[in-house]
Scaffold this motif. Structure first.
Motif, PDB file in Angstrom:
ATOM      1  N   ARG A 283       0.902  -1.386   0.071  1.00 19.41           N
ATOM      2  CA  ARG A 283       0.142  -0.021  -0.048  1.00 19.41           C
ATOM      3  C   ARG A 283       0.974   1.154  -0.048  1.00 19.41           C
ATOM      4  O   ARG A 283       0.274   2.270  -0.552  1.00 19.41           O
TER       5      ARG A 283
ATOM      6  N   ALA B 179       2.180   1.868  -3.332  1.00 19.42           N
ATOM      7  CA  ALA B 179       0.975   2.396  -4.203  1.00 19.42           C
ATOM      8  C   ALA B 179       0.878   3.820  -3.916  1.00 19.42           C
ATOM      9  O   ALA B 179       0.522   4.613  -4.957  1.00 19.42           O
ATOM     10  N   ARG B 180       1.020   4.273  -2.756  1.00 17.05           N
ATOM     11  CA  ARG B 180       0.861   5.797  -2.346  1.00 17.05           C
ATOM     12  C   ARG B 180       1.802   6.322  -3.052  1.00 17.05           C
ATOM     13  O   ARG B 180       1.925   7.748  -3.209  1.00 17.05           O
TER      14      ARG B 180
ATOM     15  N   GLU C 220      -5.663   2.454  -5.488  1.00 14.66           N
ATOM     16  CA  GLU C 220      -4.954   1.476  -4.647  1.00 14.66           C
ATOM     17  C   GLU C 220      -5.664   0.352  -4.470  1.00 14.66           C
ATOM     18  O   GLU C 220      -4.990  -1.118  -4.643  1.00 14.66           O
TER      19      GLU C 220
END
Length: 293
Positions: A195, A198-199, A208
């Motif tokens: 995650r 993805a950010r 996401e």
């Protein structure tokens, strides 16, 4: 067969002997103490019968119920997955209100007996939906039409279509709570590093979930979802209480008309076992193939 016996441990043999003794004891009590007259010869004709008018073999009461159970399970399973995925995503959403609403739904349905849930949704939701959309009137129009074969193939007797819809809705609403928890656990099992990556790439929460989290979570939740579908097939017997014409309901009708109590229920148990065991073997085979790739 010889290889199978070689794999058996002494404990397995002990369990087999114990089960054999148990079944024999029950059989003797039924045959002796209850003075029950077995009549297995009538069961085949209630599974399939010869239609003299059409000149073909057609499904009789038990096979009709089995087909209806399969229909309800498939449609309720699809709807339960759709609702469950939405619930699972909502349980992991950033919005607090959305998370609380999803959790309230899941916790209520998971902690209330299924029979109570079935009656609540049937009388307070399903019946309202059927009436609001005029489903009963539409279904009767289809049943009176000249070519209802296609509709009958997918939904059975269209005169019972409103009942079928009610059964699908109430079963799906109940099972979706468990599917939602499975999806939530799958989403939360994805590593935090995924995650954060993805950010770091500038993806928002929606992207996401769509491109990073859900593709990985789906692979992890497939085995428990398969098991939940098998549970759904067994739970479908509950909707016989609201007069849905599935296997358990048809078996009850057969018992009332023939008094073949043990023959009918043992046959029904065999049908459920065949379906669930076949699904278990099928899903296990798919899981082995997936793990091998």
């Amino acid at each position: 067969m010889a290889k199978l016996f070689k794999k058996l441990h002494w404990a397995d043999a002990l369990i087999i002997v114990a089960l054999t003794v148990f079944v024999a004891t029950i059989w003797l009590r039924i045959d002796g103490t209850l003075n029950y007259k077995w009549n297995w010869s009538i069961i085949p004709r209630y599974i399939i019968r010869w239609d003299e008018h059409e000149g073909v073999w057609v499904a009789n009461i038990l096979l009709q119920g089995l087909i209806s159970t399969i229909r309800v399970s498939i449609y309720a399973g699809i709807l339960a997955v759709i609702i469950g995925v939405l619930l699972g995503i909502a349980r992991c959403a950033q919005n607090l209100t959305l998370r609380l609403l999803a959790r309230t739904y899941v916790e209520c349905l998971r902690n209330i007996p299924p029979i109570v849930v079935i009656f609540i949704f049937y009388f307070f939701l399903s019946e309202q939906v059927v009436s609001a959309f005029g489903i009963e009137k539409w279904a009767r129009g289809i049943a009176r039409s000249e070519n209802p074969e296609v509709w009958s193939f997918f939904f059975g007797d269209m005169r019972h279509f409103p009942s079928l819809i009610s059964g699908v809705v109430v079963l799906a609403m109940f099972e979706s709570a468990f599917v939602g928890e499975i999806v939530r656990s799958g989403i939360q099992s994805v590593g935090i590093g995924q995650r954060e990556a993805a950010r770091a790439l500038g993806l928002g929460w929606v992207d996401e979930m769509r491109f990073v989290v859900l593709p990985q979570a789906i692979k992890r939740v497939l085995p428990p979802l398969a098991n939940q579908f098998i549970t759904l097939v067994k739970d479908s017997s509950i909707i016989s209480l609201i007069a849905i014409q599935e296997l358990t309901y048809k078996t009850s009708e057969l018992v009332v008309s023939t008094r073949a109590i043990f023959e009918a229920w043992l046959t029904t148990a065999a049908f459920y076992f065949i379906i669930c065991f076949s699904l278990s073997m099928l899903f296990r085979k798919f899981e082995k193939k997936r793990s091998a790739t």
